[in-house]
Design a protein around this motif. Structure first.
Motif, PDB file in Angstrom:
ATOM      1  N   LEU A 231     -10.255   2.676  14.846  1.00  0.00           N
ATOM      2  CA  LEU A 231      -9.104   1.998  14.254  1.00  0.00           C
ATOM      3  C   LEU A 231      -8.063   3.047  13.856  1.00  0.00           C
ATOM      4  O   LEU A 231      -8.411   4.139  13.416  1.00  0.00           O
ATOM      5  CB  LEU A 231      -9.520   1.195  13.013  1.00  0.00           C
ATOM      6  N   ARG A 232      -6.790   2.691  14.011  1.00  0.00           N
ATOM      7  CA  ARG A 232      -5.707   3.585  13.601  1.00  0.00           C
ATOM      8  C   ARG A 232      -5.404   3.296  12.127  1.00  0.00           C
ATOM      9  O   ARG A 232      -4.898   2.243  11.785  1.00  0.00           O
ATOM     10  CB  ARG A 232      -4.502   3.341  14.489  1.00  0.00           C
ATOM     11  N   VAL A 233      -5.754   4.244  11.266  1.00  0.00           N
ATOM     12  CA  VAL A 233      -5.743   4.035   9.817  1.00  0.00           C
ATOM     13  C   VAL A 233      -4.639   4.863   9.160  1.00  0.00           C
ATOM     14  O   VAL A 233      -4.459   6.043   9.469  1.00  0.00           O
ATOM     15  CB  VAL A 233      -7.110   4.417   9.214  1.00  0.00           C
ATOM     16  N   HIS A 234      -3.929   4.236   8.239  1.00  0.00           N
ATOM     17  CA  HIS A 234      -2.930   4.954   7.436  1.00  0.00           C
ATOM     18  C   HIS A 234      -3.585   5.601   6.223  1.00  0.00           C
ATOM     19  O   HIS A 234      -3.397   6.782   5.951  1.00  0.00           O
ATOM     20  CB  HIS A 234      -1.827   3.994   6.983  1.00  0.00           C
ATOM     21  N   SER A 235      -4.386   4.808   5.485  1.00  0.00           N
ATOM     22  CA  SER A 235      -5.032   5.319   4.276  1.00  0.00           C
ATOM     23  C   SER A 235      -6.117   4.345   3.843  1.00  0.00           C
ATOM     24  O   SER A 235      -6.207   3.222   4.342  1.00  0.00           O
ATOM     25  CB  SER A 235      -4.006   5.509   3.146  1.00  0.00           C
ATOM     26  N   ILE A 236      -6.942   4.796   2.900  1.00  0.00           N
ATOM     27  CA  ILE A 236      -8.037   3.973   2.379  1.00  0.00           C
ATOM     28  C   ILE A 236      -8.018   4.041   0.854  1.00  0.00           C
ATOM     29  O   ILE A 236      -7.904   5.122   0.277  1.00  0.00           O
ATOM     30  CB  ILE A 236      -9.408   4.462   2.890  1.00  0.00           C
ATOM     31  N   GLU A 237      -8.090   2.883   0.220  1.00  0.00           N
ATOM     32  CA  GLU A 237      -8.191   2.804  -1.236  1.00  0.00           C
ATOM     33  C   GLU A 237      -9.610   2.370  -1.585  1.00  0.00           C
ATOM     34  O   GLU A 237     -10.094   1.350  -1.091  1.00  0.00           O
ATOM     35  CB  GLU A 237      -7.175   1.797  -1.790  1.00  0.00           C
ATOM     36  N   SER A 238     -10.263   3.133  -2.425  1.00  0.00           N
ATOM     37  CA  SER A 238     -11.688   2.885  -2.680  1.00  0.00           C
ATOM     38  C   SER A 238     -11.939   1.756  -3.670  1.00  0.00           C
ATOM     39  O   SER A 238     -12.928   1.035  -3.552  1.00  0.00           O
ATOM     40  CB  SER A 238     -12.358   4.164  -3.194  1.00  0.00           C
ATOM     41  N   PHE A 239     -11.084   1.593  -4.669  1.00  0.00           N
ATOM     42  CA  PHE A 239     -11.355   0.614  -5.713  1.00  0.00           C
ATOM     43  C   PHE A 239     -10.157  -0.309  -5.919  1.00  0.00           C
ATOM     44  O   PHE A 239      -9.574  -0.347  -6.994  1.00  0.00           O
ATOM     45  CB  PHE A 239     -11.730   1.314  -7.022  1.00  0.00           C
ATOM     46  N   GLY A 240      -9.817  -1.054  -4.862  1.00  0.00           N
ATOM     47  CA  GLY A 240      -8.694  -1.981  -4.946  1.00  0.00           C
ATOM     48  C   GLY A 240      -9.062  -3.215  -5.748  1.00  0.00           C
ATOM     49  O   GLY A 240     -10.151  -3.777  -5.603  1.00  0.00           O
ATOM     50  N   THR A 241      -8.136  -3.653  -6.614  1.00  0.00           N
ATOM     51  CA  THR A 241      -8.380  -4.851  -7.428  1.00  0.00           C
ATOM     52  C   THR A 241      -7.294  -5.915  -7.229  1.00  0.00           C
ATOM     53  O   THR A 241      -7.315  -6.937  -7.906  1.00  0.00           O
ATOM     54  CB  THR A 241      -8.455  -4.492  -8.922  1.00  0.00           C
TER      55      THR A 241
ATOM     56  N   TYR B 162     -20.688  -1.296  -5.928  1.00  0.00           N
ATOM     57  CA  TYR B 162     -19.503  -1.575  -6.743  1.00  0.00           C
ATOM     58  C   TYR B 162     -18.892  -2.937  -6.418  1.00  0.00           C
ATOM     59  O   TYR B 162     -18.150  -3.498  -7.229  1.00  0.00           O
ATOM     60  CB  TYR B 162     -18.439  -0.495  -6.523  1.00  0.00           C
ATOM     61  N   PHE B 163     -19.178  -3.455  -5.252  1.00  0.00           N
ATOM     62  CA  PHE B 163     -18.574  -4.721  -4.836  1.00  0.00           C
ATOM     63  C   PHE B 163     -19.072  -5.907  -5.667  1.00  0.00           C
ATOM     64  O   PHE B 163     -18.337  -6.870  -5.873  1.00  0.00           O
ATOM     65  CB  PHE B 163     -18.862  -5.003  -3.358  1.00  0.00           C
TER      66      PHE B 163
ATOM     67  N   GLY C  88     -16.774  -8.781  -4.408  1.00  0.00           N
ATOM     68  CA  GLY C  88     -15.968  -7.760  -3.751  1.00  0.00           C
ATOM     69  C   GLY C  88     -16.317  -7.583  -2.284  1.00  0.00           C
ATOM     70  O   GLY C  88     -17.131  -8.311  -1.712  1.00  0.00           O
ATOM     71  N   GLY C  89     -15.703  -6.569  -1.669  1.00  0.00           N
ATOM     72  CA  GLY C  89     -15.948  -6.322  -0.254  1.00  0.00           C
ATOM     73  C   GLY C  89     -14.864  -5.457   0.351  1.00  0.00           C
ATOM     74  O   GLY C  89     -14.285  -4.599  -0.327  1.00  0.00           O
ATOM     75  N   VAL C  90     -14.555  -5.702   1.617  1.00  0.00           N
ATOM     76  CA  VAL C  90     -13.579  -4.900   2.350  1.00  0.00           C
ATOM     77  C   VAL C  90     -12.374  -5.756   2.719  1.00  0.00           C
ATOM     78  O   VAL C  90     -12.519  -6.871   3.233  1.00  0.00           O
ATOM     79  CB  VAL C  90     -14.202  -4.295   3.628  1.00  0.00           C
ATOM     80  N   THR C  91     -11.192  -5.218   2.452  1.00  0.00           N
ATOM     81  CA  THR C  91      -9.939  -5.843   2.882  1.00  0.00           C
ATOM     82  C   THR C  91      -9.243  -4.905   3.859  1.00  0.00           C
ATOM     83  O   THR C  91      -9.158  -3.705   3.619  1.00  0.00           O
ATOM     84  CB  THR C  91      -9.002  -6.091   1.682  1.00  0.00           C
ATOM     85  N   VAL C  92      -8.750  -5.458   4.972  1.00  0.00           N
ATOM     86  CA  VAL C  92      -7.862  -4.685   5.846  1.00  0.00           C
ATOM     87  C   VAL C  92      -6.443  -5.175   5.615  1.00  0.00           C
ATOM     88  O   VAL C  92      -6.175  -6.374   5.609  1.00  0.00           O
ATOM     89  CB  VAL C  92      -8.248  -4.774   7.340  1.00  0.00           C
ATOM     90  N   SER C  93      -5.565  -4.202   5.378  1.00  0.00           N
ATOM     91  CA  SER C  93      -4.170  -4.497   5.124  1.00  0.00           C
ATOM     92  C   SER C  93      -3.346  -3.606   6.046  1.00  0.00           C
ATOM     93  O   SER C  93      -3.844  -3.148   7.063  1.00  0.00           O
ATOM     94  CB  SER C  93      -3.864  -4.244   3.636  1.00  0.00           C
TER      95      SER C  93
ATOM     96  N   ASP D 155      -6.296  -6.882  -3.901  1.00  0.00           N
ATOM     97  CA  ASP D 155      -6.286  -7.174  -2.461  1.00  0.00           C
ATOM     98  C   ASP D 155      -7.440  -8.083  -2.074  1.00  0.00           C
ATOM     99  O   ASP D 155      -8.136  -7.841  -1.096  1.00  0.00           O
ATOM    100  CB  ASP D 155      -6.342  -5.864  -1.673  1.00  0.00           C
ATOM    101  N   GLY D 156      -7.609  -9.151  -2.871  1.00  0.00           N
ATOM    102  CA  GLY D 156      -8.710 -10.070  -2.631  1.00  0.00           C
ATOM    103  C   GLY D 156      -9.625 -10.123  -3.830  1.00  0.00           C
ATOM    104  O   GLY D 156      -9.388  -9.463  -4.848  1.00  0.00           O
ATOM    105  N   PRO D 157     -10.689 -10.912  -3.744  1.00  0.00           N
ATOM    106  CA  PRO D 157     -11.582 -11.086  -4.884  1.00  0.00           C
ATOM    107  C   PRO D 157     -12.403  -9.838  -5.194  1.00  0.00           C
ATOM    108  O   PRO D 157     -12.814  -9.114  -4.291  1.00  0.00           O
ATOM    109  CB  PRO D 157     -12.491 -12.242  -4.442  1.00  0.00           C
ATOM    110  N   GLY D 158     -12.623  -9.583  -6.481  1.00  0.00           N
ATOM    111  CA  GLY D 158     -13.502  -8.495  -6.901  1.00  0.00           C
ATOM    112  C   GLY D 158     -12.949  -7.114  -6.615  1.00  0.00           C
ATOM    113  O   GLY D 158     -11.763  -6.923  -6.357  1.00  0.00           O
ATOM    114  N   ILE D 159     -13.841  -6.139  -6.665  1.00  0.00           N
ATOM    115  CA  ILE D 159     -13.496  -4.756  -6.337  1.00  0.00           C
ATOM    116  C   ILE D 159     -13.647  -4.558  -4.843  1.00  0.00           C
ATOM    117  O   ILE D 159     -14.657  -4.934  -4.258  1.00  0.00           O
ATOM    118  CB  ILE D 159     -14.400  -3.770  -7.108  1.00  0.00           C
ATOM    119  N   ARG D 160     -12.640  -3.923  -4.218  1.00  0.00           N
ATOM    120  CA  ARG D 160     -12.632  -3.874  -2.770  1.00  0.00           C
ATOM    121  C   ARG D 160     -12.288  -2.483  -2.238  1.00  0.00           C
ATOM    122  O   ARG D 160     -11.524  -1.735  -2.854  1.00  0.00           O
ATOM    123  CB  ARG D 160     -11.630  -4.887  -2.195  1.00  0.00           C
ATOM    124  N   MET D 161     -12.876  -2.166  -1.102  1.00  0.00           N
ATOM    125  CA  MET D 161     -12.418  -1.043  -0.297  1.00  0.00           C
ATOM    126  C   MET D 161     -11.291  -1.585   0.576  1.00  0.00           C
ATOM    127  O   MET D 161     -11.489  -2.549   1.330  1.00  0.00           O
ATOM    128  CB  MET D 161     -13.558  -0.501   0.565  1.00  0.00           C
ATOM    129  N   VAL D 162     -10.100  -1.005   0.448  1.00  0.00           N
ATOM    130  CA  VAL D 162      -8.934  -1.493   1.182  1.00  0.00           C
ATOM    131  C   VAL D 162      -8.576  -0.481   2.260  1.00  0.00           C
ATOM    132  O   VAL D 162      -8.292   0.681   1.963  1.00  0.00           O
ATOM    133  CB  VAL D 162      -7.732  -1.726   0.257  1.00  0.00           C
TER     134      VAL D 162
END
Length: 243
Positions: free
Chosen positions: A2-12, A63-64, A68-73, A14-21
């Motif tokens: 995947l072509r990735v710009h950046s990753i946020e480890s503890f997004g709150t 932590y999820f 929580g879980g994973v969000t792609v933005s 970008d969806g329910p719960g704590i998320r990797m974004v």
């Protein structure tokens, strides 16, 4: 890959719960208020192996919690729908909740496969309720594409959130808010709509790219304007949240 710009480890936000974004690189729109304009260029970012991203998510599972879980933005993640199918399939094998934050402009076979089988939730960004307003904000024509994706998601019976950026004088009129509510009032899959207050946090990024920020004269919302919008939308949606 995947072509990735950046990753946020503890997004709150970008969806329910704590998320990797995972912010993916590339977008075909150039929204006037974009606070991540550095994600627009499809040639930017870096290629990351899908399994590397999966393992990073697995390490975060504790932590999820239950929600929580994973969000792609992005950018616009559905530009990479073919590879996202493989990413989300692996996440589902690991019992990790999946979410897509999208502008809804793409509805091809890989997107349908992703929505039908692997996306637990989508967050759909509604830019404007008129074609003229949509073009002014995004620089592109055909606002109907997002509504086509919304109808497809509704027909599947799977969960969806809406997002709406409230820009004074551009998207904030009661007429537009009632139009938004009336369009979606009979959708059963929409769990909530999020009002995104307008802000100028990304202006310095536009300047760094050498781009003109055309909304520099726009002001931020007053608390009263946000509450008025919330009150209007509460006539149509089960839950209205101000982010």
């Amino acid at each position: 890959m995947l072509r990735v710009h950046s990753i946020e480890s503890f997004g709150t936000h970008d969806g329910p719960g704590i998320r990797m974004v995972v912010f993916l690189q590339g977008c075909k729109l150039k929204c006037l208020y974009c606070h991540n304009p550095d994600t627009i260029d499809t040639q930017g970012g870096e290629d990351i192996e899908i399994e590397e991203l999966v393992q990073k998510a697995i390490r975060m599972k504790s932590y999820f919690g239950e929600t929580g879980g994973v969000t792609v933005s992005g950018g616009e993640p559905l530009l990479q729908a073919h590879n996202l199918v493989h990413f989300f399939k692996r996440l589902k094998e690991e019992n990790i909740h999946t979410n897509i934050d999208t502008n809804g402009r793409i509805l091809n076979h890989p997107v349908m496969e992703l929505l039908d089988n692997y996306a637990d939730l989508i967050m759909l960004d509604i830019k404007h309720m008129t074609e003229e307003g949509y073009q002014k904000i995004t620089g592109q024509k055909n606002k109907e594409t997002a509504f086509h994706l919304a109808k497809y998601r509704e027909a599947s019976g799977k969960k969806m959130w809406l997002r709406y950026v409230l820009i004074p004088g551009i998207t904030s009129s009661p007429e537009l808010l009632h139009q938004l509510g009336n369009y979606f009032k009979d959708f059963t899959t929409i769990e909530q709509i999020e009002i995104q207050p307008y802000h100028k946090l990304g202006v310095h990024k536009w300047e760094a790219l050498g781009w003109e920020y055309e909304l520099k004269d726009a002001r931020e919302n007053t608390p009263e304007e946000l509450q008025t919008a919330k009150s209007i939308l509460e006539n149509y949606f089960k839950k209205v949240k101000i982010n």
